[in-house]
Design an enzyme around this catalytic site. Sequence first.
Site, PDB file in Angstrom:
ATOM      1  N   HIS A  24     -13.207   2.426  -2.546  1.00 37.35           N
ATOM      2  CA  HIS A  24     -11.883   2.071  -3.078  1.00 37.35           C
ATOM      3  C   HIS A  24     -11.526   0.666  -2.579  1.00 37.35           C
ATOM      4  O   HIS A  24     -10.594   0.479  -1.794  1.00 37.35           O
ATOM      5  CB  HIS A  24     -10.849   3.100  -2.614  1.00 37.35           C
ATOM      6  CG  HIS A  24      -9.593   3.107  -3.430  1.00 37.35           C
ATOM      7  ND1 HIS A  24      -9.405   2.292  -4.527  1.00 37.35           N
ATOM      8  CD2 HIS A  24      -8.451   3.829  -3.315  1.00 37.35           C
ATOM      9  CE1 HIS A  24      -8.207   2.521  -5.044  1.00 37.35           C
ATOM     10  NE2 HIS A  24      -7.610   3.442  -4.318  1.00 37.35           N
ATOM     11  N   ASP A  54      -5.778   9.642   4.934  1.00 35.64           N
ATOM     12  CA  ASP A  54      -5.795   9.827   3.480  1.00 35.64           C
ATOM     13  C   ASP A  54      -5.776  11.336   3.231  1.00 35.64           C
ATOM     14  O   ASP A  54      -5.976  12.138   4.159  1.00 35.64           O
ATOM     15  CB  ASP A  54      -7.066   9.179   2.899  1.00 35.64           C
ATOM     16  CG  ASP A  54      -7.143   9.251   1.373  1.00 35.64           C
ATOM     17  OD1 ASP A  54      -6.114   9.547   0.724  1.00 35.64           O
ATOM     18  OD2 ASP A  54      -8.245   9.022   0.824  1.00 35.64           O
ATOM     19  N   ARG A  98     -11.728   3.162 -13.162  1.00 38.07           N
ATOM     20  CA  ARG A  98     -11.391   4.161 -12.152  1.00 38.07           C
ATOM     21  C   ARG A  98     -12.084   5.445 -12.584  1.00 38.07           C
ATOM     22  O   ARG A  98     -11.767   6.002 -13.633  1.00 38.07           O
ATOM     23  CB  ARG A  98      -9.874   4.346 -12.097  1.00 38.07           C
ATOM     24  CG  ARG A  98      -9.393   5.205 -10.945  1.00 38.07           C
ATOM     25  CD  ARG A  98      -7.881   5.076 -10.849  1.00 38.07           C
ATOM     26  NE  ARG A  98      -7.304   6.054  -9.948  1.00 38.07           N
ATOM     27  CZ  ARG A  98      -6.689   5.732  -8.815  1.00 38.07           C
ATOM     28  NH1 ARG A  98      -6.560   4.491  -8.450  1.00 38.07           N
ATOM     29  NH2 ARG A  98      -6.167   6.680  -8.054  1.00 38.07           N
ATOM     30  N   ARG A 157      -0.706  -3.459  -3.409  1.00 43.34           N
ATOM     31  CA  ARG A 157      -1.690  -3.164  -4.465  1.00 43.34           C
ATOM     32  C   ARG A 157      -1.435  -4.088  -5.661  1.00 43.34           C
ATOM     33  O   ARG A 157      -2.355  -4.665  -6.223  1.00 43.34           O
ATOM     34  CB  ARG A 157      -1.594  -1.687  -4.920  1.00 43.34           C
ATOM     35  CG  ARG A 157      -2.099  -0.663  -3.914  1.00 43.34           C
ATOM     36  CD  ARG A 157      -3.604  -0.764  -3.711  1.00 43.34           C
ATOM     37  NE  ARG A 157      -4.328  -0.621  -4.971  1.00 43.34           N
ATOM     38  CZ  ARG A 157      -4.685   0.525  -5.523  1.00 43.34           C
ATOM     39  NH1 ARG A 157      -4.417   1.672  -4.919  1.00 43.34           N
ATOM     40  NH2 ARG A 157      -5.347   0.565  -6.668  1.00 43.34           N
TER      41      ARG A 157
HETATM   42  N1  NVA Z   1      -9.384   9.539  -1.485  1.00 42.71           N
HETATM   43  C1  NVA Z   1      -8.382   9.649  -2.532  1.00 42.71           C
HETATM   44  C2  NVA Z   1      -7.725   8.322  -2.756  1.00 42.71           C
HETATM   45  C3  NVA Z   1      -6.606   8.328  -3.733  1.00 42.71           C
HETATM   46  C4  NVA Z   1      -6.000   6.979  -3.977  1.00 42.71           C
HETATM   47  C5  NVA Z   1      -9.035  10.171  -3.791  1.00 42.71           C
HETATM   48  O1  NVA Z   1     -10.163   9.760  -4.100  1.00 42.71           O
HETATM   49  O2  NVA Z   1      -8.450  11.007  -4.442  1.00 42.71           O
END
Ligand code: NVA
Length: 246
Positions: free
Chosen positions: A67, A161, A39, A229
Amino acid sequence: RELGGNIVALQPDVGLGTREAVADIALSLERWVDAAVVRTYSHRQLEQFALSAPKLHVINALSDDEHPCQALADFLTLREHWGELRGRTVAYLGDGNNVASSLAQAAAALGVHFHVASPDGYTLTNTVVQRATNAARYGARLRLFTEAADAVAGVDAIYTDTWVSMGREAETSVRRQVFTPYQVNDGLMALAKPGALFMHCLPAHRGEEVSHEVFESPASVVFDQAENRLHCQKALLMMLLSPAAP
Ligand code: NVA
């Protein structure tokens, strides 16, 4: 751990690409572990990591560009609620970010029509549009909009989001202004199909990208997404690490 495996959480002092070269870390891990869950911000660095160690399974757990694990959980959630996915339409409002990019490609591959409404300067990249177009099956269409109301008319689900993804915190005030017309609220939900679902990958900011009312409403499936998830990531590990895996 639930699948019987062990995990090692690397600490920031590993210094990926700073204290030690990305390729050297990947090649060392390839000798020690079966899979690496990464990540990070830089998608390029993630690709470099994966390419450096071809025998190591590398899972993108979020980058600036993509993602994919979230998209897997999201379409599992929709399958649980709807059954057949093909021919459904999902609208995404707001930032054409990592989450939107992976959703667009997954939707295309699954035969789900995908609408994206975003302000100028925050649209999906041409690369993502091209990839989604190439991935499209069963007549799936990707449509881009500027007006939120146009994108949500008659859709089966509305997704949003955060307006400020990780690493974009310095742009918070301008983003709050630009994205305000894209807030998912009762007015926008009323334009979707009756019974339409509300989706969010979390963390959510009630009163910003989604109103309190919509987030708390029966239409909201955000915690089904959160639960999935776990299931999807376990399934992904099983698929990659099973002896029959390629
Ligand atoms: N677009 C958000 C997703 C978080 C799960 C980020 O990159 O922070």
